[in-house]
Design a protein around this motif. Sequence first.
Motif, PDB file in Angstrom:
ATOM      1  N   GLY A 103       1.308  70.872  -2.106  1.00 51.74           N
ATOM      2  CA  GLY A 103       1.266  71.401  -3.469  1.00 51.74           C
ATOM      3  C   GLY A 103       2.285  72.509  -3.673  1.00 51.74           C
ATOM      4  N   ASN A 104       1.995  73.376  -4.635  1.00 51.56           N
ATOM      5  CA  ASN A 104       2.950  74.422  -5.039  1.00 51.56           C
ATOM      6  C   ASN A 104       3.329  75.361  -3.903  1.00 51.56           C
ATOM      7  N   LEU A 105       2.334  75.832  -3.166  1.00 50.67           N
ATOM      8  CA  LEU A 105       2.654  76.813  -2.115  1.00 50.67           C
ATOM      9  C   LEU A 105       3.480  76.167  -1.003  1.00 50.67           C
ATOM     10  N   THR A 106       3.081  74.977  -0.581  1.00 49.92           N
ATOM     11  CA  THR A 106       3.801  74.313   0.515  1.00 49.92           C
ATOM     12  C   THR A 106       5.241  74.008   0.120  1.00 49.92           C
ATOM     13  N   VAL A 168      -3.387  74.056   3.510  1.00 48.24           N
ATOM     14  CA  VAL A 168      -2.914  74.571   2.218  1.00 48.24           C
ATOM     15  C   VAL A 168      -3.503  73.704   1.106  1.00 48.24           C
ATOM     16  N   LEU A 169      -4.818  73.582   1.127  1.00 47.74           N
ATOM     17  CA  LEU A 169      -5.559  72.726   0.192  1.00 47.74           C
ATOM     18  C   LEU A 169      -6.432  73.580  -0.717  1.00 47.74           C
ATOM     19  N   PRO A 170      -7.025  72.980  -1.765  1.00 46.85           N
ATOM     20  CA  PRO A 170      -8.026  73.733  -2.541  1.00 46.85           C
ATOM     21  C   PRO A 170      -9.087  74.324  -1.615  1.00 46.85           C
ATOM     22  N   ASN A 171      -9.605  75.496  -1.997  1.00 51.24           N
ATOM     23  CA  ASN A 171     -10.455  76.310  -1.112  1.00 51.24           C
ATOM     24  C   ASN A 171     -11.649  75.561  -0.517  1.00 51.24           C
ATOM     25  N   SER A 172     -12.265  74.676  -1.303  1.00 53.01           N
ATOM     26  CA  SER A 172     -13.478  74.006  -0.821  1.00 53.01           C
ATOM     27  C   SER A 172     -13.151  72.999   0.281  1.00 53.01           C
ATOM     28  N   MET A 173     -11.870  72.683   0.492  1.00 51.64           N
ATOM     29  CA  MET A 173     -11.490  71.722   1.541  1.00 51.64           C
ATOM     30  C   MET A 173     -11.094  72.410   2.846  1.00 51.64           C
ATOM     31  N   HIS A 174     -11.041  73.744   2.834  1.00 49.48           N
ATOM     32  CA  HIS A 174     -10.579  74.469   4.028  1.00 49.48           C
ATOM     33  C   HIS A 174     -11.509  74.237   5.213  1.00 49.48           C
ATOM     34  N   GLU A 175     -12.819  74.251   4.952  1.00 49.37           N
ATOM     35  CA  GLU A 175     -13.759  74.101   6.070  1.00 49.37           C
ATOM     36  C   GLU A 175     -13.603  72.728   6.718  1.00 49.37           C
ATOM     37  N   CYS A 190      -5.132  78.959   8.247  1.00 50.39           N
ATOM     38  CA  CYS A 190      -5.766  78.522   7.004  1.00 50.39           C
ATOM     39  C   CYS A 190      -5.401  79.470   5.865  1.00 50.39           C
ATOM     40  N   GLU A 191      -5.084  78.905   4.723  1.00 51.42           N
ATOM     41  CA  GLU A 191      -4.758  79.739   3.564  1.00 51.42           C
ATOM     42  C   GLU A 191      -5.967  80.549   3.108  1.00 51.42           C
ATOM     43  N   LYS A 192      -5.685  81.613   2.374  1.00 50.21           N
ATOM     44  CA  LYS A 192      -6.732  82.422   1.763  1.00 50.21           C
ATOM     45  C   LYS A 192      -7.136  81.804   0.440  1.00 50.21           C
ATOM     46  N   PRO A 193      -8.317  82.012  -0.135  1.00 50.66           N
ATOM     47  CA  PRO A 193      -9.456  82.597   0.569  1.00 50.66           C
ATOM     48  C   PRO A 193      -9.868  81.633   1.674  1.00 50.66           C
ATOM     49  N   TYR A 219      -3.118  85.890   5.628  1.00 49.78           N
ATOM     50  CA  TYR A 219      -2.999  87.111   4.817  1.00 49.78           C
ATOM     51  C   TYR A 219      -1.576  87.642   4.967  1.00 49.78           C
ATOM     52  N   ARG A 220      -0.649  87.049   4.208  1.00 49.54           N
ATOM     53  CA  ARG A 220       0.777  87.355   4.372  1.00 49.54           C
ATOM     54  C   ARG A 220       1.096  88.840   4.180  1.00 49.54           C
ATOM     55  N   ILE A 221       0.326  89.513   3.290  1.00 46.94           N
ATOM     56  CA  ILE A 221       0.596  90.925   2.994  1.00 46.94           C
ATOM     57  C   ILE A 221       0.553  91.781   4.262  1.00 46.94           C
ATOM     58  N   GLN A 258      -7.156  72.414 -14.095  1.00 46.44           N
ATOM     59  CA  GLN A 258      -6.702  72.651 -12.720  1.00 46.44           C
ATOM     60  C   GLN A 258      -7.869  73.039 -11.798  1.00 46.44           C
ATOM     61  N   TRP A 259      -7.702  72.761 -10.485  1.00 41.62           N
ATOM     62  CA  TRP A 259      -8.799  72.989  -9.534  1.00 41.62           C
ATOM     63  C   TRP A 259      -9.190  74.460  -9.454  1.00 41.62           C
ATOM     64  N   ARG A 260      -8.265  75.383  -9.693  1.00 45.60           N
ATOM     65  CA  ARG A 260      -8.586  76.812  -9.589  1.00 45.60           C
ATOM     66  C   ARG A 260      -9.669  77.239 -10.594  1.00 45.60           C
ATOM     67  N   LEU A 261      -9.877  76.424 -11.639  1.00 49.97           N
ATOM     68  CA  LEU A 261     -10.870  76.770 -12.661  1.00 49.97           C
ATOM     69  C   LEU A 261     -12.148  75.944 -12.498  1.00 49.97           C
ATOM     70  N   LEU A 276      -8.758  89.031  -4.441  1.00 53.21           N
ATOM     71  CA  LEU A 276      -8.851  89.143  -2.983  1.00 53.21           C
ATOM     72  C   LEU A 276      -7.724  89.998  -2.408  1.00 53.21           C
ATOM     73  N   TYR A 277      -6.537  89.954  -3.024  1.00 56.25           N
ATOM     74  CA  TYR A 277      -5.421  90.763  -2.534  1.00 56.25           C
ATOM     75  C   TYR A 277      -5.729  92.253  -2.664  1.00 56.25           C
ATOM     76  N   CYS A 278      -6.364  92.644  -3.779  1.00 62.87           N
ATOM     77  CA  CYS A 278      -6.709  94.059  -3.958  1.00 62.87           C
ATOM     78  C   CYS A 278      -7.716  94.469  -2.882  1.00 62.87           C
ATOM     79  N   SER A 356       3.445  89.865  -4.867  1.00 63.84           N
ATOM     80  CA  SER A 356       4.275  88.707  -5.232  1.00 63.84           C
ATOM     81  C   SER A 356       4.852  88.065  -3.975  1.00 63.84           C
ATOM     82  N   TYR A 357       5.491  86.907  -4.161  1.00 64.15           N
ATOM     83  CA  TYR A 357       6.076  86.208  -3.010  1.00 64.15           C
ATOM     84  C   TYR A 357       7.351  86.895  -2.506  1.00 64.15           C
ATOM     85  N   HIS A 358       8.126  87.452  -3.459  1.00 61.95           N
ATOM     86  CA  HIS A 358       9.427  88.026  -3.090  1.00 61.95           C
ATOM     87  C   HIS A 358       9.656  89.342  -3.838  1.00 61.95           C
TER      88      HIS A 358
HETATM   89  P1  NAD Z   1      -1.836  73.234  -5.481  1.00 60.29           P
HETATM   90  O1  NAD Z   1      -2.799  72.747  -6.487  1.00 60.29           O
HETATM   91  O2  NAD Z   1      -0.455  73.442  -5.920  1.00 60.29           O
HETATM   92  O3  NAD Z   1      -1.802  72.211  -4.246  1.00 60.29           O
HETATM   93  C1  NAD Z   1      -2.975  71.707  -3.673  1.00 60.29           C
HETATM   94  C2  NAD Z   1      -2.687  70.472  -2.854  1.00 60.29           C
HETATM   95  O4  NAD Z   1      -3.933  69.933  -2.453  1.00 60.29           O
HETATM   96  C3  NAD Z   1      -1.946  69.393  -3.644  1.00 60.29           C
HETATM   97  O5  NAD Z   1      -0.991  68.793  -2.803  1.00 60.29           O
HETATM   98  C4  NAD Z   1      -3.062  68.396  -3.995  1.00 60.29           C
HETATM   99  O6  NAD Z   1      -2.593  67.084  -4.098  1.00 60.29           O
HETATM  100  C5  NAD Z   1      -3.975  68.525  -2.779  1.00 60.29           C
HETATM  101  N1  NAD Z   1      -5.347  68.133  -3.053  1.00 60.29           N
HETATM  102  C6  NAD Z   1      -6.098  67.372  -2.244  1.00 60.29           C
HETATM  103  N2  NAD Z   1      -7.303  67.146  -2.762  1.00 60.29           N
HETATM  104  C7  NAD Z   1      -7.326  67.764  -3.960  1.00 60.29           C
HETATM  105  C8  NAD Z   1      -8.296  67.881  -4.971  1.00 60.29           C
HETATM  106  N3  NAD Z   1      -9.511  67.336  -4.856  1.00 60.29           N
HETATM  107  N4  NAD Z   1      -7.982  68.580  -6.066  1.00 60.29           N
HETATM  108  C9  NAD Z   1      -6.784  69.177  -6.188  1.00 60.29           C
HETATM  109  N5  NAD Z   1      -5.817  69.109  -5.250  1.00 60.29           N
HETATM  110  C10 NAD Z   1      -6.087  68.397  -4.145  1.00 60.29           C
HETATM  111  O7  NAD Z   1      -2.451  74.543  -4.841  1.00 60.29           O
HETATM  112  P2  NAD Z   1      -1.673  75.692  -4.068  1.00 60.29           P
HETATM  113  O8  NAD Z   1      -1.263  76.731  -5.036  1.00 60.29           O
HETATM  114  O9  NAD Z   1      -0.649  75.133  -3.172  1.00 60.29           O
HETATM  115  O10 NAD Z   1      -2.889  76.336  -3.229  1.00 60.29           O
HETATM  116  C11 NAD Z   1      -3.388  75.742  -2.059  1.00 60.29           C
HETATM  117  C12 NAD Z   1      -4.086  76.800  -1.209  1.00 60.29           C
HETATM  118  O11 NAD Z   1      -3.170  77.816  -0.897  1.00 60.29           O
HETATM  119  C13 NAD Z   1      -5.262  77.480  -1.882  1.00 60.29           C
HETATM  120  O12 NAD Z   1      -6.244  77.780  -0.936  1.00 60.29           O
HETATM  121  C14 NAD Z   1      -4.671  78.770  -2.415  1.00 60.29           C
HETATM  122  O13 NAD Z   1      -5.607  79.817  -2.549  1.00 60.29           O
HETATM  123  C15 NAD Z   1      -3.655  79.076  -1.349  1.00 60.29           C
HETATM  124  N6  NAD Z   1      -2.517  79.850  -1.866  1.00 60.29           N
HETATM  125  C16 NAD Z   1      -2.106  80.932  -1.174  1.00 60.29           C
HETATM  126  C17 NAD Z   1      -1.026  81.655  -1.634  1.00 60.29           C
HETATM  127  C18 NAD Z   1      -0.513  82.803  -0.833  1.00 60.29           C
HETATM  128  O14 NAD Z   1       0.314  83.546  -1.336  1.00 60.29           O
HETATM  129  N7  NAD Z   1      -0.929  82.969   0.409  1.00 60.29           N
HETATM  130  C19 NAD Z   1      -0.385  81.309  -2.796  1.00 60.29           C
HETATM  131  C20 NAD Z   1      -0.819  80.171  -3.484  1.00 60.29           C
HETATM  132  C21 NAD Z   1      -1.892  79.443  -2.997  1.00 60.29           C
END
Ligand code: NAD
Length: 451
Positions: A103-106, A168-175, A190-193, A219-221, A258-261, A276-278, A356-358
Amino acid sequence: MKDLDNILNTLTEGEDGYTRRTFLANTGKGILAAATLGSLAACDTNAQQKAPTSPTDKDVHANSITEPIELKEIADPSEKKKEPFPAPEAPDKRVGFALVGLGNLTLGELLPAFGNCKYAKVTALVSGNPEKAQKVAKQYGIPDKGIYNYQNFDNIKNNPDVQVVYIVLPNSMHEEFTVRSANAGKHVLCEKPMSVNSESAQRMINACEKAGKKLMIAYRIQYEPNNQKAKEWTRNKKMGTVKIIDAINTQNQGEPGQWRLKKALAGGGSLPDIGLYCLNTARYLLGEEPVQVNATLFNTPNDPRFKEVEETVFFQLQFPSGALANCTTSYGVHESKRYRCHADKGGYFGLDPAFSYHGLRMEGSQVQDGMEVKINPSAGDKNQFALEIDHMARCVTENKKPYTPGEEGLQDHVIMEAIYESAKTGKPVKLKKIDKIDAFRGTTPDELQIS
Ligand code: NAD
């Protein structure tokens, strides 16, 4: 052979302490003579990595390529000293990582950050979308055998090129993916949270412990130099005792689908994602654990984005030393990511931006000769993702507990649950008093030691 001579002629005798003679001694002209032009370039890079730090240094031990090359200083001695050159480990010696979730972060941060890593490399990708996985694998030179989907992921146990799985998946998939990775004999970053609640976080710790695998939360910070400097200033009382930390992390979320909501996927709204960052940074700066929290939560009525999760949270943390953190997080206003540490001896300091990232920047104000002077003590702009990933790689090769292990992520979940409880009841919630400093962190690595 002509090509070889051309390369050798580019090495000016005496330049940067590295001579044509040294080059020949290090590489072996006979081997090079048989090589193609492509591999000549590779040999040349290798030769530079293997160059001794001084021409007289004949004691080249196995690890010497990670000693930075030194070149003659060209700036006036009064100028700021430059950083040593990067000196990465040879690719075949780096720790192999599998990234789960493209996803976006990767795509935006992590894959590019591996280009700045010295001890880590990407050897596998895990995605639910085969076309995307193929395309990304080609972009980053990952072999087909390193591509997995969520169903056949467990086969990763047979891939010796993967030592760490980065989730680097939605939070509920981390476990789920932490447990599957540990069972496959892989270490986990594992990504945060860490997850969606403290019970789940505890199960992740148990699974990794049982499998004898390391678990680090990203926890990159805590690996970023400007935040590291703010921690040093807090703990060394550079401006006296830090009594108040004021932190804010907000961003305006868009698309309601979006999954975050979604509560089931995210576990919560702005609090576990960006609030969580604060929380984590206040704990990191002070090294203490809060003994009491106070919180209020707000949602804009009828906003379709906040049907399941919270929009805004104000929360206060009270620490055993008496220090207070006042934190704000929201998904409903424009981005603001900063903090200030308010101390009792003529100054304050903090970062803006902080999360921020940068482009993170330290700033502050200090009384000098009776005058209030703005200060800008930047600690440089390093890729914090690369630093964090390299830390995990070194924990694997040196068999050390990560600085931000699973216990650090679990403690944040415990505190976030108290924050939700306080917001729900409208009363302060007490937490168990913990006297130890850095109670949930691993041993501080050399590069993060306070000077
Ligand atoms: P994203 O939505 O951009 O990517 C999520 C990835 O998970 C996508 O490739 C998506 O296809 C996949 N996925 C698999 N099953 C899914 C489902 N059921 N619903 C939605 N997506 C599904 O999210 P992201 O921004 O890359 O975040 C991923 C993780 O990284 C989260 O835990 C987030 O908190 C964490 N994160 C951390 C930072 C940081 O700075 N450390 C920044 C952003 C995100």
